[in-house]
Scaffold this motif. Structure first.
Motif, short mmCIF file in Angstrom:
data_model
loop_
_atom_site.label_atom_id
_atom_site.label_comp_id
_atom_site.label_asym_id
_atom_site.label_seq_id
_atom_site.Cartn_x
_atom_site.Cartn_y
_atom_site.Cartn_z
N UNK A 169 -1.70 11.96 1.59
CA UNK A 169 -0.63 12.68 2.27
C UNK A 169 0.60 12.90 1.38
N UNK A 170 0.45 12.70 0.07
CA UNK A 170 1.56 12.70 -0.88
C UNK A 170 2.47 13.92 -0.75
N UNK A 171 1.90 15.10 -0.70
CA UNK A 171 2.71 16.32 -0.65
C UNK A 171 3.47 16.46 0.66
N UNK A 172 2.94 15.88 1.72
CA UNK A 172 3.59 15.97 3.03
C UNK A 172 4.20 14.64 3.45
N UNK A 173 4.40 13.73 2.51
CA UNK A 173 4.86 12.38 2.87
C UNK A 173 6.28 12.43 3.45
N UNK A 174 6.38 12.01 4.68
CA UNK A 174 7.66 11.82 5.35
C UNK A 174 7.49 10.59 6.23
N UNK A 175 8.47 10.27 7.03
CA UNK A 175 8.40 9.04 7.82
C UNK A 175 7.19 9.08 8.78
N UNK A 176 6.91 10.23 9.36
CA UNK A 176 5.79 10.32 10.32
C UNK A 176 4.45 10.12 9.62
N UNK A 177 4.23 10.80 8.50
CA UNK A 177 2.94 10.64 7.81
C UNK A 177 2.82 9.24 7.19
N UNK A 178 3.94 8.70 6.70
CA UNK A 178 3.91 7.33 6.18
C UNK A 178 3.63 6.34 7.32
N UNK A 179 4.15 6.63 8.51
CA UNK A 179 3.88 5.78 9.66
C UNK A 179 2.39 5.81 10.03
N UNK A 180 1.79 6.98 9.96
CA UNK A 180 0.35 7.08 10.20
C UNK A 180 -0.40 6.20 9.21
N UNK A 181 -0.03 6.26 7.94
CA UNK A 181 -0.70 5.46 6.91
C UNK A 181 -0.53 3.96 7.17
N UNK A 182 0.68 3.54 7.53
CA UNK A 182 0.91 2.11 7.75
C UNK A 182 0.26 1.61 9.03
N UNK A 183 0.19 2.45 10.04
CA UNK A 183 -0.47 2.04 11.29
C UNK A 183 -1.98 1.95 11.08
N UNK B 295 0.81 -1.22 0.00
CA UNK B 295 0.00 0.00 0.00
C UNK B 295 0.84 1.26 0.00
N UNK B 296 1.88 1.28 0.82
CA UNK B 296 2.68 2.49 0.97
C UNK B 296 3.56 2.78 -0.24
N UNK B 297 4.03 1.76 -0.92
CA UNK B 297 4.90 1.96 -2.07
C UNK B 297 4.12 2.02 -3.38
N UNK C 23 -6.32 0.88 1.97
CA UNK C 23 -6.41 2.01 2.90
C UNK C 23 -5.04 2.66 3.10
N UNK C 24 -4.01 1.86 3.26
CA UNK C 24 -2.66 2.41 3.39
C UNK C 24 -2.30 3.24 2.16
N UNK C 25 -2.59 2.69 1.00
CA UNK C 25 -2.30 3.40 -0.25
C UNK C 25 -3.10 4.69 -0.39
N UNK C 26 -4.38 4.65 -0.01
CA UNK C 26 -5.19 5.86 -0.07
C UNK C 26 -4.62 6.95 0.83
N UNK C 27 -4.20 6.56 2.03
CA UNK C 27 -3.62 7.53 2.95
C UNK C 27 -2.30 8.09 2.43
#
Length: 188
Positions: free
Chosen positions: A106-120, A45-47, A98-102
Motif C-alpha cells: 500500500x506504499x503509494x496510498x499509505x495514509x492513516x486508514x491504509x496503515x490501520x488496515x495493515x496493522x489490524x 512491521x509498519x515502520x 504481514x504488516x510490513x508486506x501490507x
C-alpha cells in the motif's frame, strides 16, 4: 544487509522490550495478560517493512529464549514458549512480516486508514490466528471458548493499531525507513 538495517532491527527489538516494562494487565478468565508489546510488533512491521520487521521480532524472541527478562512482567527463558501465551509469541515475527508486506503493498496510498488496515490485519488478525489455537491447546479448552475469551483483548489491540498506524505514517513523512518498492527489472 547494511549496518543501518541491523541498527533498525536492533532498535525495534529494543523498543518491543521497552514496551514490556509497562505492567501487564491480568485477565481473570485467561492465562494471557494484556501487554503493550504487541504495539512494538505492529510498529516494527509498519515502520521497518516486512523483512526488517520480521527480523526485529525474531531477534526479540531469541533474546527471550536466551533468558533475558524482556517480556512483560520480567519474564524470559524457554519456558514461555510452551505456555498458554506461546502461540502469541510465535506469531509476532509473522505478524510484523504481514504488516510490513501490507505497508509495502500500500506504499503509494499509505495514509492513516491504509496503515490501520495493515496493522489490524497483521498485528491483530495474524496474532489471533496463531495465538488462539495455542491458547486452546495449552489451556485445555475449546477453540471457540479461547476465541471468545480473547475478545477482551480486541479494544486494547485496536487502540494499539491506531497508535501504530498514526506513528508509521508520521515516520514515513518525516524519515521514510521503508524504502519505496522497486519495480522488477524488465528483461530484454
Amino acid at each position: 544487509m547494511k549496518t543501518r538495517d541491523l541498527a533498525y532491527i536492533a532498535l525495534f527489538a529494543a523498543l518491543t522490550a521497552a514496551l514490556g516494562l509497562l505492567p501487564a494487565i491480568p485477565v481473570a478468565a485467561l492465562p494471557v495478560p494484556i501487554t503493550a508489546q504487541t504495539l512494538g510488533v505492529m510498529l516494527a512491521g509498519a515502520v521497518l517493512g516486512a523483512r526488517r520487521g520480521f527480523l526485529a521480532l525474531l531477534l526479540f524472541l531469541v533474546l527471550v529464549a536466551v533468558g533475558l527478562p524482556v517480556l512483560s512482567g520480567g519474564r524470559g527463558g524457554l519456558a514461555v514458549f510452551v505456555g498458554p501465551s506461546a502461540g502469541f509469541l510465535y506469531s509476532w515475527p509473522v505478524a510484523a512480516l504481514v504488516t510490513g508486506l501490507l505497508v509495502e503493498l500500500l506504499w503509494r496510498r499509505l495514509n492513516v486508514v491504509t496503515a490501520l488496515v495493515a496493522t489490524v490485519v497483521g498485528g491483530i488478525g495474524v496474532v489471533y490466528a496463531i495465538g488462539i489455537p495455542f491458547l486452546s491447546l495449552y489451556a485445555d479448552t475449546s477453540l471457540a471458548a479461547a476465541a471468545t475469551g480473547s475478545l477482551v483483548f480486541v479494544p486494547g489491540d485496536l487502540v494499539k493499531a491506531v497508535i501504530a498506524a498514526v506513528l508509521a505514517v508520521a515516520v514515513r513523512r518525516a524519515y521514510p525507513v521503508v524504502e519505496r518498492p522497486r519495480r522488477a527489472a524488465t528483461a530484454p
